[in-house]
Design a protein around this motif. Structure first.
Motif, PDB file in Angstrom:
ATOM      1  N   LEU A  15       0.822  -1.068   0.322  1.00  0.00           N
ATOM      2  CA  LEU A  15       0.663   0.049  -0.213  1.00  0.00           C
ATOM      3  C   LEU A  15       0.425   1.510  -0.335  1.00  0.00           C
ATOM      4  CD1 LEU A  15      -2.627  -0.966   2.560  1.00  0.00           C
ATOM      5  CD2 LEU A  15      -3.148  -1.105   0.266  1.00  0.00           C
ATOM      6  N   SER A  16       2.015   0.999   0.718  1.00  0.00           N
ATOM      7  CA  SER A  16       2.728   2.401   0.886  1.00  0.00           C
ATOM      8  C   SER A  16       4.292   2.308  -0.476  1.00  0.00           C
ATOM      9  CB  SER A  16       3.882   2.101   1.541  1.00  0.00           C
ATOM     10  OG  SER A  16       4.553   1.961   2.073  1.00  0.00           O
ATOM     11  N   VAL A  23       1.309   0.659 -10.941  1.00  0.00           N
ATOM     12  CA  VAL A  23       0.562  -0.345 -11.387  1.00  0.00           C
ATOM     13  C   VAL A  23      -1.319  -0.544 -11.463  1.00  0.00           C
ATOM     14  CG1 VAL A  23       0.970  -2.681 -12.050  1.00  0.00           C
ATOM     15  CG2 VAL A  23       2.880  -2.000 -11.833  1.00  0.00           C
ATOM     16  N   ILE A  24      -1.345  -0.108 -10.377  1.00  0.00           N
ATOM     17  CA  ILE A  24      -2.852  -0.050 -10.254  1.00  0.00           C
ATOM     18  C   ILE A  24      -3.669   0.541 -10.815  1.00  0.00           C
ATOM     19  CG2 ILE A  24      -5.101  -0.071  -8.460  1.00  0.00           C
ATOM     20  CD1 ILE A  24      -2.753  -0.914  -6.036  1.00  0.00           C
ATOM     21  N   THR A  25      -3.346   1.843 -10.966  1.00  0.00           N
ATOM     22  CA  THR A  25      -4.106   3.068 -11.455  1.00  0.00           C
ATOM     23  C   THR A  25      -3.977   3.502 -12.958  1.00  0.00           C
ATOM     24  OG1 THR A  25      -3.004   4.115 -11.235  1.00  0.00           O
ATOM     25  CG2 THR A  25      -4.619   4.269  -9.429  1.00  0.00           C
ATOM     26  N   GLY A  26      -2.872   1.799 -13.352  1.00  0.00           N
ATOM     27  CA  GLY A  26      -2.915   2.500 -15.095  1.00  0.00           C
ATOM     28  C   GLY A  26      -2.352   3.504 -15.665  1.00  0.00           C
ATOM     29  N   PRO A  54      -7.493  -7.485  -8.667  1.00  0.00           N
ATOM     30  CA  PRO A  54      -7.265  -7.852  -7.823  1.00  0.00           C
ATOM     31  C   PRO A  54      -8.385  -6.541  -6.763  1.00  0.00           C
ATOM     32  CG  PRO A  54      -5.647  -8.818  -7.526  1.00  0.00           C
ATOM     33  CD  PRO A  54      -5.781  -8.046  -8.690  1.00  0.00           C
ATOM     34  N   GLU A  55      -8.142  -5.642  -6.973  1.00  0.00           N
ATOM     35  CA  GLU A  55      -8.578  -3.844  -6.112  1.00  0.00           C
ATOM     36  C   GLU A  55     -10.218  -4.592  -7.005  1.00  0.00           C
ATOM     37  OE1 GLU A  55      -4.245  -4.579  -5.779  1.00  0.00           O
ATOM     38  OE2 GLU A  55      -5.896  -4.105  -7.238  1.00  0.00           O
ATOM     39  N   GLN A  56     -10.499  -3.901  -8.143  1.00  0.00           N
ATOM     40  CA  GLN A  56     -11.296  -4.087  -9.656  1.00  0.00           C
ATOM     41  C   GLN A  56     -12.718  -5.218  -8.616  1.00  0.00           C
ATOM     42  OE1 GLN A  56      -9.965  -4.002 -12.812  1.00  0.00           O
ATOM     43  NE2 GLN A  56     -10.214  -2.004 -13.268  1.00  0.00           N
ATOM     44  N   ALA A  57     -11.939  -6.634  -9.080  1.00  0.00           N
ATOM     45  CA  ALA A  57     -12.761  -7.878  -8.273  1.00  0.00           C
ATOM     46  C   ALA A  57     -12.929  -7.153  -6.910  1.00  0.00           C
ATOM     47  CB  ALA A  57     -11.901  -8.973  -8.241  1.00  0.00           C
ATOM     48  N   THR A  84     -11.060   6.742  -6.936  1.00  0.00           N
ATOM     49  CA  THR A  84     -11.749   7.561  -8.045  1.00  0.00           C
ATOM     50  C   THR A  84     -10.755   6.618  -9.401  1.00  0.00           C
ATOM     51  OG1 THR A  84      -9.591   9.453  -8.517  1.00  0.00           O
ATOM     52  CG2 THR A  84     -12.065   9.147  -6.925  1.00  0.00           C
ATOM     53  N   SER A  85      -9.498   6.424  -9.766  1.00  0.00           N
ATOM     54  CA  SER A  85      -8.696   6.075 -10.836  1.00  0.00           C
ATOM     55  C   SER A  85      -9.649   4.234 -10.973  1.00  0.00           C
ATOM     56  CB  SER A  85      -7.104   6.271 -11.067  1.00  0.00           C
ATOM     57  OG  SER A  85      -7.028   5.454 -12.297  1.00  0.00           O
ATOM     58  N   LEU A  86      -9.694   3.709 -10.402  1.00  0.00           N
ATOM     59  CA  LEU A  86     -10.432   1.769 -10.755  1.00  0.00           C
ATOM     60  C   LEU A  86     -12.048   2.444 -11.015  1.00  0.00           C
ATOM     61  CD1 LEU A  86      -8.714   0.940  -7.647  1.00  0.00           C
ATOM     62  CD2 LEU A  86      -8.011  -0.002  -9.914  1.00  0.00           C
ATOM     63  N   LEU A  87     -12.535   3.156 -10.189  1.00  0.00           N
ATOM     64  CA  LEU A  87     -13.635   3.786 -10.268  1.00  0.00           C
ATOM     65  C   LEU A  87     -14.639   3.773 -11.974  1.00  0.00           C
ATOM     66  CD1 LEU A  87     -15.527   4.736  -6.822  1.00  0.00           C
ATOM     67  CD2 LEU A  87     -15.728   2.314  -7.929  1.00  0.00           C
ATOM     68  N   SER A  88     -13.540   4.785 -12.076  1.00  0.00           N
ATOM     69  CA  SER A  88     -12.893   5.335 -13.453  1.00  0.00           C
ATOM     70  C   SER A  88     -13.062   4.314 -14.924  1.00  0.00           C
ATOM     71  CB  SER A  88     -11.855   6.670 -14.131  1.00  0.00           C
ATOM     72  OG  SER A  88     -12.299   7.318 -13.141  1.00  0.00           O
TER      73      SER A  88
END
Length: 123
Positions: A15-16, A23-26, A54-57, A84-88
């Motif tokens: 997380l830090s 990588v998560i947000t692209g 995994p975060e999107q799931a 917000t990036s993942l939700l977008s």
């Protein structure tokens, strides 16, 4: 004899780690982000598939019932900007639906209530 020692809570290194968050947000531009704020309600429209991050799931599993973006961020222990990036991404693929929270109706004008009351009394 001394009392028990408190141990510092260890943060999850994933997380830090700024590289992991990237990588998560692209590689999104700010123009591609949806207009979401902390109180925007999110509800899933589909079940997560094994091909999702995994975060999107996790977001899709959490949002079977409506949740605010702030709650999602807290449950996943991710920064608001990452969420917000993942939700977008999920909004773009129509896997979730978002809406502004329902605002309490404003109270009607007192003079209107008095006019209605007087009208009912005349009946």
């Amino acid at each position: 004899m001394s009392g028990p020692r408190r141990e510092r809570r260890k943060t999850d290194p994933a997380l830090s780690d700024p590289e992991r968050l990237y990588v998560i947000t692209g590689d999104l531009d700010d123009s591609e982000r949806a207009a979401l704020d902390l109180v925007t309600m999110v509800v899933a429209q589909a079940e997560p598939s094994p091909t999702f991050q995994p975060e999107q799931a996790a977001i899709l599993r959490l949002c079977q019932a409506p949740l605010s973006v702030a709650e999602i961020s807290a449950y996943l222990s991710l920064p608001f900007s990452v969420v917000t990036s993942l939700l977008s991404d999920l909004l773009a693929t129509e896997l979730i639906e978002s809406r502004a929270p329902i605002v309490r109706a404003t109270l009607p004008d007192r003079s209107l209530l008095e006019a209605v009351m007087h009208g009912l009394q005349k009946l």
